[in-house]
Enzyme design. Structure first.
Site, PDB file in Angstrom:
ATOM      1  N   ARG A  37       0.910  -1.335   0.192  1.00 17.67           N
ATOM      2  CA  ARG A  37      -0.128  -0.066   0.029  1.00 17.67           C
ATOM      3  C   ARG A  37       0.877   1.322   0.045  1.00 17.67           C
ATOM      4  O   ARG A  37       0.819   2.059  -0.930  1.00 17.67           O
ATOM      5  CB  ARG A  37      -0.931  -0.093   1.209  1.00 17.67           C
ATOM      6  CG  ARG A  37      -2.047   0.920   1.174  1.00 17.67           C
ATOM      7  CD  ARG A  37      -1.916   2.493   1.566  1.00 17.67           C
ATOM      8  NE  ARG A  37      -1.363   2.557   2.632  1.00 17.67           N
ATOM      9  CZ  ARG A  37      -0.501   3.793   3.300  1.00 17.67           C
ATOM     10  NH1 ARG A  37      -0.704   4.736   2.657  1.00 17.67           N
ATOM     11  NH2 ARG A  37      -0.223   3.503   4.452  1.00 17.67           N
ATOM     12  N   ASP A  38       1.621   1.489   1.274  1.00 11.63           N
ATOM     13  CA  ASP A  38       2.339   2.674   1.138  1.00 11.63           C
ATOM     14  C   ASP A  38       3.409   2.813   0.374  1.00 11.63           C
ATOM     15  O   ASP A  38       3.964   4.019  -0.066  1.00 11.63           O
ATOM     16  CB  ASP A  38       2.864   3.042   2.688  1.00 11.63           C
ATOM     17  CG  ASP A  38       2.908   4.323   3.082  1.00 11.63           C
ATOM     18  OD1 ASP A  38       2.841   5.422   2.222  1.00 11.63           O
ATOM     19  OD2 ASP A  38       3.443   4.804   3.983  1.00 11.63           O
ATOM     20  N   HIS A  41       4.183   3.943  12.884  1.00 18.10           N
ATOM     21  CA  HIS A  41       4.642   4.103  11.363  1.00 18.10           C
ATOM     22  C   HIS A  41       5.705   5.216  10.969  1.00 18.10           C
ATOM     23  O   HIS A  41       5.452   6.407  11.308  1.00 18.10           O
ATOM     24  CB  HIS A  41       3.095   4.205  10.748  1.00 18.10           C
ATOM     25  CG  HIS A  41       3.065   4.441   9.273  1.00 18.10           C
ATOM     26  ND1 HIS A  41       2.986   3.372   8.444  1.00 18.10           N
ATOM     27  CD2 HIS A  41       3.834   5.579   8.456  1.00 18.10           C
ATOM     28  CE1 HIS A  41       3.090   3.875   7.000  1.00 18.10           C
ATOM     29  NE2 HIS A  41       3.636   5.003   7.038  1.00 18.10           N
ATOM     30  N   CYS A  43       6.745  10.550   0.367  1.00 19.15           N
ATOM     31  CA  CYS A  43       5.550  11.442   0.518  1.00 19.15           C
ATOM     32  C   CYS A  43       5.459  12.369  -0.553  1.00 19.15           C
ATOM     33  O   CYS A  43       6.416  13.084  -0.967  1.00 19.15           O
ATOM     34  CB  CYS A  43       5.676  12.274   2.016  1.00 19.15           C
ATOM     35  SG  CYS A  43       4.069  13.547   2.184  1.00 19.15           S
TER      36      CYS A  43
END
Lengths: 307, 307
Positions: B13-14, B205, B238
């Protein structure tokens, strides 16, 4: 817990010695001169070893003689033997960093000396250095683990430190030469040595080979260590452990401590400016992360349409 | 100090959501199936978000439906809203990971929702998930710092956690979304939250943006945290913080804890085999270090002539 740490910049020695290319003498001097006013406790300038053993540092005498000295900074040289001591003192070195390995295989591979061989030579080397007014330190390679032998018995390191302390040497550096140490191991050994020799100055020299460099620094700090070696950009490595990344990165280490509220004395913004020129100097990317991401103080602009 | 930690693998996912290229659905499923038997507590499989918002995870339903399930592993999906909950439950998701941001700028940029907006939606989402028997977790982005606003007040995070706990949600994940946290900050906030809500399952996280990922994990562990997200190879990042490296690397995190004598339940050797195939899968080098250097157990041959 101490709120001040002291950092030695070791890239000019531990970084440049393993670079694929020879860094020109003038570039070495210019880099050290740029680092000198930034607040490091010491700068490891070079190594007075055989030019055959470390061709990249064949200009040791010229570099040590050519730099500008900032008062309060200890200009350090690594010296493996009596000839190195003589050369280092002639060039005006403030601090002699004797080197040995805790594990005999690494000592033989790196220096052609066992730990006992090295220790036997240090007495005379220390006498010479002391007579010249130099500060004396011993760096113990493979203090936590040896790439040939595996984990190193802490009792062996303790015995070595006892022998060093008996020589009247001021400081000992525990080197995790190939990044094998873990935080618990670092904390345990540092606690033990600080308790046994509270006046011996203990430095940690950590490598980030397996990503644990800053975690190990944190563990050492929590165990009472206040002195750390680090290399600009995270330069360095170990010729016997291919694939390994280098030393703990100076600017990343300074950044972590400063973010924690622990003073380093180092001007981080100025250090980052020097770090950002490093890839051009060495001709390749370097592992340091804060130079790429910016400090935790950095603010990013909001994306378009978000207000 | 706990001697067992639980690790969620979040690369599918990330990591994949921010890859430059779309990872084919079959490759996603094959990777998750390779990871499933390795001992992770959970695997964050995908995100049930708008395909326009995250095109790389437009195949969420097919991935969640297509994987093989290993008993004991929690298959997690990130869900931003009620539609995501419905899709995730329809695909057989074990654990719904609601997402919000502690800072309103990041929430508006990432989700078009303030923290208050997100919290207002969670009650109904939690009711739906609970009725379906799913485990419920909230991931709080920018829990330590926001790339637009700077440091986030721990009192704000505490208020958010109080609201979440009041909804009967099982767990909260504190996300250092852009790697702004430092070890002292992590330890302080985790200690405070564990003391206030001892039965709420707290996960960290962490991102390694500024090299502090493992140091922050260590600090969290020492503060009592036993649950960590991590991404294979250190994938992730990010979009609002260019230059940033990704999540804490799973194999590096497992390696550190296992070296410390803390059990992770994860088969590190098998994980490293999967990690070494990752650069070929995503088409670029990845930050993970143990996959390159080998574990601290690795022995190197002595150089020629040293015996």
């Amino acid at each position: 817990m101490s709120e001040r740490v002291f950092i030695n910049e070791v890239a000019p020695r531990d970084g440049f010695q393993i670079e694929p290319g020879f860094v020109p003498t003038a570039d070495k001097i210019a880099l050290i001169d740029a680092l000198s006013p930034l607040g490091f406790a010491g700068i490891e300038v070079t190594s007075f070893t055989s030019p055959k053993a470390i061709p990249n540092l064949a200009d040791a005498d010229r570099v040590m003689a050519g730099i500008d000295r900032t008062p309060g900074v200890s200009y350090i040289a690594l010296v493996p033997n009596a000839l190195g001591v003589a050369r280092a003192l002639a060039a005006g070195t403030d601090e002699l960093n004797f080197v040995m390995s805790a594990s005999d295989s690494h000592g033989r591979a790196n220096l052609r000396l066992t730990a006992a061989d090295s220790l036997a030579r240090f007495a005379a080397m220390a006498d010479t250095g002391r007579a010249a007014g130099a500060r004396l330190n011993v760096s113990i390679s493979t203090a936590f683990g040896c790439p040939f032998e595996g984990p190193v018995d802490p009792a062996r390191v303790r015995d070595i430190v006892a022998r060093i302390a008996a020589l009247g040497i001021h400081g000992v550096t525990l080197c995790d030469t190939t990044g094998m140490a873990n935080p618990r191991q670092v904390a345990a050994l540092c606690r033990e040595l600080i308790a046994a020799w509270p006046r011996l100055e203990l430095t940690l020299h950590l490598h980030n080979t397996r990503g644990m460099g800053l975690a190990n620094a944190l563990a050492g700090f929590e165990a009472g260590v206040t002195r750390f070696d680090a290399a600009l950009g995270g330069l360095g490595g170990c010729p016997f452990a291919p694939g390994a990344t280098g030393n703990v990165c100076s600017e990343d280490l300074v950044h972590m401590f400063e973010q924690m509220g622990v003073a380093t004395g180092v001007d981080l913004d100025a250090l980052l400016r020097v770090a950002r020129d490093l890839p051009a100097l060495v001709g390749h990317e370097v592992p340091g992360q804060v130079a790429k991401a910016g400090t935790a103080e950095r603010r990013h602009p909001l994306p378009d349409g978000v207000g």
